[in-house]
Design a protein around this motif. Structure first.
Motif, PDB file in Angstrom:
ATOM      1  N   MET A   1       0.560  -1.290  -0.253  1.00  0.00           N
ATOM      2  CA  MET A   1      -0.363  -0.154   0.239  1.00  0.00           C
ATOM      3  C   MET A   1       0.826   1.302  -0.190  1.00  0.00           C
ATOM      4  O   MET A   1       1.919   1.307   0.879  1.00  0.00           O
ATOM      5  CB  MET A   1      -0.716   0.308   1.035  1.00  0.00           C
ATOM      6  CG  MET A   1      -1.754   0.761   1.525  1.00  0.00           C
ATOM      7  SD  MET A   1      -2.388   1.357   3.270  1.00  0.00           S
ATOM      8  CE  MET A   1      -3.416  -0.525   3.319  1.00  0.00           C
ATOM      9  N   ASP A   2       0.522   1.879  -0.888  1.00  0.00           N
ATOM     10  CA  ASP A   2       1.300   3.537  -0.880  1.00  0.00           C
ATOM     11  C   ASP A   2       0.308   4.758  -0.564  1.00  0.00           C
ATOM     12  O   ASP A   2      -1.382   4.188  -0.953  1.00  0.00           O
ATOM     13  CB  ASP A   2       1.713   3.412  -1.610  1.00  0.00           C
ATOM     14  CG  ASP A   2       1.775   3.859  -3.462  1.00  0.00           C
ATOM     15  OD1 ASP A   2       2.507   3.952  -4.103  1.00  0.00           O
ATOM     16  OD2 ASP A   2       0.585   4.301  -3.132  1.00  0.00           O
ATOM     17  N   ILE A   3       0.468   5.832  -0.092  1.00  0.00           N
ATOM     18  CA  ILE A   3       0.126   7.183  -0.005  1.00  0.00           C
ATOM     19  C   ILE A   3       0.562   7.785  -1.087  1.00  0.00           C
ATOM     20  O   ILE A   3       1.287   8.509  -1.209  1.00  0.00           O
ATOM     21  CB  ILE A   3      -0.569   7.138   1.564  1.00  0.00           C
ATOM     22  CG1 ILE A   3       0.897   7.510   2.399  1.00  0.00           C
ATOM     23  CG2 ILE A   3      -1.063   6.093   2.291  1.00  0.00           C
ATOM     24  CD1 ILE A   3       1.408   8.084   3.762  1.00  0.00           C
ATOM     25  N   ILE A  48      -0.106   3.589  10.239  1.00  0.00           N
ATOM     26  CA  ILE A  48       1.471   3.955   9.391  1.00  0.00           C
ATOM     27  C   ILE A  48       2.060   4.379  10.970  1.00  0.00           C
ATOM     28  O   ILE A  48       2.207   4.723  11.907  1.00  0.00           O
ATOM     29  CB  ILE A  48       1.168   5.521   8.943  1.00  0.00           C
ATOM     30  CG1 ILE A  48       2.463   6.166   8.072  1.00  0.00           C
ATOM     31  CG2 ILE A  48       0.614   6.688  10.057  1.00  0.00           C
ATOM     32  CD1 ILE A  48       1.774   5.806   6.665  1.00  0.00           C
ATOM     33  N   GLU A  49       3.469   4.018  10.337  1.00  0.00           N
ATOM     34  CA  GLU A  49       4.760   4.091  11.269  1.00  0.00           C
ATOM     35  C   GLU A  49       5.993   5.088  11.092  1.00  0.00           C
ATOM     36  O   GLU A  49       5.854   4.896   9.094  1.00  0.00           O
ATOM     37  CB  GLU A  49       5.263   2.805  11.506  1.00  0.00           C
ATOM     38  CG  GLU A  49       6.701   2.727  12.408  1.00  0.00           C
ATOM     39  CD  GLU A  49       6.872   1.415  13.110  1.00  0.00           C
ATOM     40  OE1 GLU A  49       7.287   1.623  13.956  1.00  0.00           O
ATOM     41  OE2 GLU A  49       7.321   0.349  12.206  1.00  0.00           O
ATOM     42  N   CYS A  50       6.154   6.266  11.114  1.00  0.00           N
ATOM     43  CA  CYS A  50       7.604   6.296  10.358  1.00  0.00           C
ATOM     44  C   CYS A  50       9.097   6.581  11.082  1.00  0.00           C
ATOM     45  O   CYS A  50       9.137   6.425  12.536  1.00  0.00           O
ATOM     46  CB  CYS A  50       7.545   8.319  10.631  1.00  0.00           C
ATOM     47  SG  CYS A  50       5.512   8.738   9.809  1.00  0.00           S
ATOM     48  N   VAL A  85      -4.604   8.595   6.443  1.00  0.00           N
ATOM     49  CA  VAL A  85      -6.504   8.780   6.498  1.00  0.00           C
ATOM     50  C   VAL A  85      -7.160   8.814   6.048  1.00  0.00           C
ATOM     51  O   VAL A  85      -7.791   8.579   5.465  1.00  0.00           O
ATOM     52  CB  VAL A  85      -6.065   9.291   7.896  1.00  0.00           C
ATOM     53  CG1 VAL A  85      -7.973   9.560   8.270  1.00  0.00           C
ATOM     54  CG2 VAL A  85      -6.162   8.400   9.137  1.00  0.00           C
ATOM     55  N   LEU A  86      -6.179  10.608   4.867  1.00  0.00           N
ATOM     56  CA  LEU A  86      -7.272  11.061   4.705  1.00  0.00           C
ATOM     57  C   LEU A  86      -5.970  11.597   3.052  1.00  0.00           C
ATOM     58  O   LEU A  86      -5.521  12.418   2.938  1.00  0.00           O
ATOM     59  CB  LEU A  86      -7.010  12.718   4.711  1.00  0.00           C
ATOM     60  CG  LEU A  86      -8.144  12.739   6.203  1.00  0.00           C
ATOM     61  CD1 LEU A  86      -7.770  14.308   6.880  1.00  0.00           C
ATOM     62  CD2 LEU A  86      -9.237  11.951   5.540  1.00  0.00           C
TER      63      LEU A  86
END
Length: 154
Positions: A1-3, A48-50, A85-86
């Motif tokens: 999955m990418d955003i 998500i984890e950064c 999320v958005l």
């Protein structure tokens, strides 16, 4: 999955090395590239984890990670949490608040997680925590102002 946070700009997967399996911006923010680099990925629960591994350039006079480096990582994380999320929004940081609750050690993996507290038509409220090997070093919260993308000027 990418955003994706802007049409046509998505996080790109890292395919080898220490950051294999993480995602990274494709060189769209020179300051973050210099201060970081910073990465993001989805955990097993889809959150998500950064990630950030500070080095010598990120140290303060006492030998720990400089607060400005942590704030820059928090700002990156603010947008990654919101983007997860958005997707497909453009925005700027309106506020960024932080509490330094511990020291981060250069060379160790720092991670950030957070949540969108509320998302309205023009504002997105986010909060999170940065940790160093499981110990919290900073809590942060911020507001992103959604804006229309303006054409670049010379």
């Amino acid at each position: 999955m990418d955003i994706t946070t802007e049409p046509g700009i998505a996080l790109t997967p890292i395919e080898d090395g220490e950051w294999q399996g993480w995602l990274r911006w494709p060189g769209t923010d020179p300051f973050e590239d210099h201060a970081g680099p910073f990465f993001a990925r989805y955990d097993a629960e889809g959150q998500i984890e950064c990630g950030f591994r500070p080095d010598a350039k990120n140290r303060n006079g006492g030998g720990n990670v400089h607060g400005g480096s942590l704030l820059t990582f928090a700002d990156f994380s603010l947008f990654m949490v919101a983007s997860a999320v958005l997707p497909a929004f453009h925005g700027v940081t309106a506020t960024l608040n932080a509490e330094f609750v511990g020291a981060a050690v250069p060379g160790r993996l720092l991670t950030a997680r957070g949540e969108v507290v509320k998302a309205g038509r023009s504002l997105i409220f986010v909060r999170g925590v940065i940790d160093d090997s499981g110990d919290a070093v900073m809590s942060y919260s911020g507001v992103i102002k959604k804006i229309a993308r303006r054409p670049a000027t010379a």
